[in-house]
Design a protein around this motif. Structure first.
Motif, PDB file in Angstrom:
ATOM      1  N   SER A  89       0.817  -1.225   0.000  1.00 17.81           N
ATOM      2  CA  SER A  89       0.000   0.000   0.000  1.00 17.81           C
ATOM      3  C   SER A  89       0.846   1.268   0.000  1.00 17.81           C
ATOM      4  CB  SER A  89      -0.937   0.010   1.212  1.00 17.81           C
ATOM      5  OG  SER A  89      -0.204   0.164   2.415  1.00 17.81           O
ATOM      6  N   LEU A  90       2.154   1.135  -0.040  1.00 19.36           N
ATOM      7  CA  LEU A  90       3.012   2.310  -0.147  1.00 19.36           C
ATOM      8  C   LEU A  90       2.605   3.103  -1.393  1.00 19.36           C
ATOM      9  CD1 LEU A  90       5.676   3.664   1.041  1.00 19.36           C
ATOM     10  CD2 LEU A  90       6.847   2.521  -0.860  1.00 19.36           C
ATOM     11  N   HIS A  91       2.330   4.387  -1.231  1.00 16.01           N
ATOM     12  CA  HIS A  91       1.860   5.177  -2.363  1.00 16.01           C
ATOM     13  C   HIS A  91       2.368   6.610  -2.269  1.00 16.01           C
ATOM     14  CE1 HIS A  91      -1.045   5.845   0.873  1.00 16.01           C
ATOM     15  NE2 HIS A  91      -1.348   7.002   0.294  1.00 16.01           N
ATOM     16  N   ALA A  92       2.198   7.343  -3.351  1.00 17.07           N
ATOM     17  CA  ALA A  92       2.699   8.712  -3.416  1.00 17.07           C
ATOM     18  C   ALA A  92       1.853   9.512  -4.392  1.00 17.07           C
ATOM     19  CB  ALA A  92       4.160   8.719  -3.858  1.00 17.07           C
ATOM     20  N   GLY A  93       1.905  10.828  -4.246  1.00 15.05           N
ATOM     21  CA  GLY A  93       1.264  11.732  -5.192  1.00 15.05           C
ATOM     22  C   GLY A  93       2.329  12.425  -6.026  1.00 15.05           C
ATOM     23  N   CYS A  94       2.321  12.211  -7.332  1.00 19.95           N
ATOM     24  CA  CYS A  94       3.337  12.799  -8.210  1.00 19.95           C
ATOM     25  C   CYS A  94       3.145  14.313  -8.311  1.00 19.95           C
ATOM     26  CB  CYS A  94       3.262  12.180  -9.601  1.00 19.95           C
ATOM     27  SG  CYS A  94       3.645  10.421  -9.635  1.00 19.95           S
ATOM     28  N   PRO A  95       4.227  15.046  -8.546  1.00 17.07           N
ATOM     29  CA  PRO A  95       4.106  16.501  -8.689  1.00 17.07           C
ATOM     30  C   PRO A  95       3.189  16.892  -9.838  1.00 17.07           C
ATOM     31  CG  PRO A  95       6.404  15.864  -8.440  1.00 17.07           C
ATOM     32  CD  PRO A  95       5.632  14.597  -8.628  1.00 17.07           C
ATOM     33  N   VAL A  96       2.446  17.968  -9.627  1.00 23.67           N
ATOM     34  CA  VAL A  96       1.551  18.489 -10.660  1.00 23.67           C
ATOM     35  C   VAL A  96       2.364  19.400 -11.575  1.00 23.67           C
ATOM     36  CG1 VAL A  96      -0.513  19.849 -11.118  1.00 23.67           C
ATOM     37  CG2 VAL A  96      -0.411  18.370  -9.095  1.00 23.67           C
ATOM     38  N   LEU A  97       2.544  18.968 -12.824  1.00 24.04           N
ATOM     39  CA  LEU A  97       3.337  19.749 -13.779  1.00 24.04           C
ATOM     40  C   LEU A  97       2.492  20.823 -14.449  1.00 24.04           C
ATOM     41  CD1 LEU A  97       5.970  20.262 -15.226  1.00 24.04           C
ATOM     42  CD2 LEU A  97       5.430  18.400 -16.803  1.00 24.04           C
ATOM     43  N   GLN A  98       1.254  20.497 -14.763  1.00 22.57           N
ATOM     44  CA  GLN A  98       0.358  21.489 -15.348  1.00 22.57           C
ATOM     45  C   GLN A  98      -1.070  21.169 -14.920  1.00 22.57           C
ATOM     46  OE1 GLN A  98      -0.423  21.798 -19.724  1.00 22.57           O
ATOM     47  NE2 GLN A  98       0.493  23.812 -19.474  1.00 22.57           N
ATOM     48  N   GLY A  99      -1.736  22.152 -14.357  1.00 23.07           N
ATOM     49  CA  GLY A  99      -3.089  21.943 -13.871  1.00 23.07           C
ATOM     50  C   GLY A  99      -3.171  22.199 -12.381  1.00 23.07           C
ATOM     51  N   SER A 100      -4.323  21.971 -11.827  1.00 19.82           N
ATOM     52  CA  SER A 100      -4.550  22.126 -10.396  1.00 19.82           C
ATOM     53  C   SER A 100      -5.201  20.854  -9.880  1.00 19.82           C
ATOM     54  CB  SER A 100      -5.455  23.331 -10.127  1.00 19.82           C
ATOM     55  OG  SER A 100      -5.716  23.474  -8.742  1.00 19.82           O
ATOM     56  N   LYS A 101      -4.602  20.258  -8.871  1.00 18.75           N
ATOM     57  CA  LYS A 101      -5.091  18.976  -8.366  1.00 18.75           C
ATOM     58  C   LYS A 101      -5.829  19.171  -7.040  1.00 18.75           C
ATOM     59  CE  LYS A 101      -3.541  14.348  -6.959  1.00 18.75           C
ATOM     60  NZ  LYS A 101      -2.359  13.479  -6.743  1.00 18.75           N
ATOM     61  N   TRP A 102      -7.109  18.829  -7.064  1.00 22.80           N
ATOM     62  CA  TRP A 102      -7.930  18.827  -5.856  1.00 22.80           C
ATOM     63  C   TRP A 102      -8.338  17.388  -5.550  1.00 22.80           C
ATOM     64  CZ3 TRP A 102      -9.722  22.909  -2.742  1.00 22.80           C
ATOM     65  CH2 TRP A 102      -9.423  24.195  -3.202  1.00 22.80           C
ATOM     66  N   VAL A 103      -8.177  16.980  -4.313  1.00 18.39           N
ATOM     67  CA  VAL A 103      -8.610  15.648  -3.900  1.00 18.39           C
ATOM     68  C   VAL A 103      -9.306  15.725  -2.554  1.00 18.39           C
ATOM     69  CG1 VAL A 103      -6.775  14.440  -5.162  1.00 18.39           C
ATOM     70  CG2 VAL A 103      -6.427  15.066  -2.762  1.00 18.39           C
ATOM     71  N   CYS A 104     -10.101  14.726  -2.288  1.00 16.63           N
ATOM     72  CA  CYS A 104     -10.783  14.590  -1.001  1.00 16.63           C
ATOM     73  C   CYS A 104     -10.455  13.198  -0.469  1.00 16.63           C
ATOM     74  CB  CYS A 104     -12.275  14.769  -1.193  1.00 16.63           C
ATOM     75  SG  CYS A 104     -13.223  14.678   0.331  1.00 16.63           S
ATOM     76  N   VAL A 105     -10.052  13.102   0.796  1.00 18.60           N
ATOM     77  CA  VAL A 105      -9.609  11.835   1.368  1.00 18.60           C
ATOM     78  C   VAL A 105     -10.514  11.435   2.525  1.00 18.60           C
ATOM     79  CG1 VAL A 105      -7.674  10.581   2.397  1.00 18.60           C
ATOM     80  CG2 VAL A 105      -7.225  12.398   0.755  1.00 18.60           C
ATOM     81  N   LYS A 106     -10.857  10.165   2.558  1.00 21.85           N
ATOM     82  CA  LYS A 106     -11.616   9.592   3.678  1.00 21.85           C
ATOM     83  C   LYS A 106     -10.871   8.356   4.150  1.00 21.85           C
ATOM     84  CE  LYS A 106     -15.569   9.791   6.089  1.00 21.85           C
ATOM     85  NZ  LYS A 106     -15.953  10.980   6.891  1.00 21.85           N
TER      86      LYS A 106
END
Length: 485
Positions: free
Chosen positions: A449-466
């Motif tokens: 389950s090791l995971h990561a969020g890659c850098p945003v190169l172009q755009g805007s990243k919105w997420v919601c976590v539960k």
């Protein structure tokens, strides 16, 4: 007190009023997803806002009206400061490091919709080089400092650094990277500027002696395109998948759930072992905008947040009408991410989405943590980490058995969620939700389950976590007698 009202009531200076109005419009109005999707344009906007605000503040601070001065000071925290600009530069350097970008790849950018160009000036280029140097990315630092030569260095009035400082950074960056030939070259230029400087002469002798004893040097002008880790390879889309069987998609009622009988969920397997599921069209555009608007009031300037999770942070929260915002916590595992927690009682849409997540996943939400909204800014990323806490403090509700990640925006380039240990890369799809388990059925940490969020190169990243806890899931995901399952 609104800054515009203060200025208007104080004297009605039309010029100053219009400038302030433009500043507030640019900084507060929701144009970030469009105008600031380009990290270089966003970086430049921060510079302009900071400089414009400083000019306004300096020109008005001699006012004899104390209330006016106090009000201006109160408003100043709402505009970018040097910490924000440094954070934006840090994000750009991280983008370069992950995606192997040269300065010439990004120092001039063109808006695909308007065709307008954003060009960094010398001070901004020099600042990026200095930030790369401070982060020990000496090759990127050297390339940024070298980029200054594409500008007119003789125009002293247009820059706030000297030739001496530039050559000093170039020589030091080259030496730290191991390129002694360039270290010697730029140290000689330093000596030409100040022939009597004995310290520079000492460095030149030292570099020349080191240079004479070396045969080969790394090429400081060419970036190494080889990913330094599986994480980087996945972010660049270069890693190969290793799934065990064909993946499937289907309409599902999740065991005949009455709420899904006439509107089954679109369920897609993203990975087979361990199972990672994506649920499509989980939240509507209207709900997404509402969640963004609920999270914005207390969202502060760009900060890193600790990945040791919300229950710990919530002891450090600023309370406010159902919204909880984490204070500024610096950490190495995340870059330029802002967040807020939204309690279910704050708005019916939050409880509706929580119920929907329970319906489509079949999981209990009673012990789940408060919903968390995150926005990834310039170069925003999370380095590889586990969501499971493995801490005795959390035994009453259990550990984080599963994570549900809702994508609230599409991302043009970058921003994927990757799992380095199994070679999985998930692209953000607006309105969809992804779920995976952090624990084995035995209750032990699942290393996959090791995971990561890659850098945003172009755009805007919105997420919601539960985050879902173990308590209440006993019959929904029964334990196993085997420690390896």
């Amino acid at each position: 007190i609104n800054l515009l009202i203060i200025v208007e009531s104080y004297g009605g200076c039309v010029c100053l009023y219009s400038v302030l109005q433009d500043l507030e419009f640019r900084f507060y109005f929701d144009r970030t997803d469009l105008e600031l999707s380009d990290p270089v344009a966003a970086y430049r906007l921060l510079w302009r806002l900071r400089d414009a605000w400083k000019a306004i503040f300096e020109s008005t601070k001699l006012s004899p009206v104390w209330d006016y001065q106090y009000s201006l000071t109160k408003e100043s925290h709402q505009f970018p400061d040097q910490e924000d600009i440094d954070g934006a530069a840090h994000g750009i350097i991280q983008l370069q490091q992950i995606y192997k970008l040269y300065p010439q790849d990004i120092w001039i950018t063109t808006d695909p919709e308007t065709g307008s160009k954003t060009i960094l000036d010398m001070d901004e280029i020099f600042h990026l080089g200095r930030m790369a140097y401070e982060l020990n990315y000496f090759q990127h630092a050297f390339l940024w400092f070298r980029q200054c030569f594409f500008q007119n260095l003789e125009r002293e009035y247009r820059r706030h650094f000297t030739k001496y400082e530039l050559y000093e950074y170039l020589a030091s960056s080259a030496y730290e990277f191991g390129s002694l030939i360039y270290a010697v070259h730029y140290t000689k230029k330093l000596l030409n500027l100040d022939p009597t400087n004995l310290e520079i002469r000492h460095y030149l002798d030292y570099y020349e002696s080191k240079h004479a004893s070396h045969i080969s040097y790394p090429d400081i002008l060419m970036l190494d395109e080889t990913p330094s880790s599986t994480y980087e390879a996945l972010c660049k889309g270069e890693a190969k998948s290793r799934r065990k069987r064909q993946l499937t998609c289907r309409y599902s009622t999740v065991g005949g759930n009455p709420r899904l009988m006439y509107n089954p969920v679109k369920e897609e397997e993203e990975w087979d072992e361990p199972q990672i599921m994506r649920y499509h069209n989980v939240v509507s555009d209207t709900e997404i905008e509402l969640l963004k608007n609920l999270s914005r009031p207390l969202v502060s300037h760009s900060y890193c947040i600790i990945t040791v999770q919300s229950d710990i942070l919530q002891n450090d929260m600023q309370q406010g009408d159902g919204l909880r915002l984490g204070k500024a916590h610096m950490c190495k595992s995340c870059e330029y991410v802002i967040l807020s927690w939204i309690a279910e009682e704050y708005d019916p849409v939050v409880s509706r989405i929580t119920q929907r997540l329970s319906d489509i996943t079949g999981m209990d939400m009673e012990s789940a943590e408060t919903m968390e909204v995150l926005n990834y800014g310039i170069g925003g990323s999370f380095e590889p980490h586990y969501d499971a806490l493995e801490m005795e403090k959390f035994t009453s509700q259990g550990d984080r058995i599963a994570t549900i990640l809702i994508y609230m925006s599409d991302v043009s380039i970058g921003g994927a969620t990757v799992f380095p240990n199994i070679g999985v890369s998930l692209k953000p799809q607006k309105g969809s939700a992804v779920m995976w388990y952090n624990l084995l059925r035995s209750g032990q940490l699942d290393s996959r389950s090791l995971h990561a969020g890659c850098p945003v190169l172009q755009g805007s990243k919105w997420v919601c976590v539960k985050w879902l806890r173990e308590r209440g899931q006993e019959f929904r995901r029964p334990c196993s007698l085997s420690e390896t399952e």
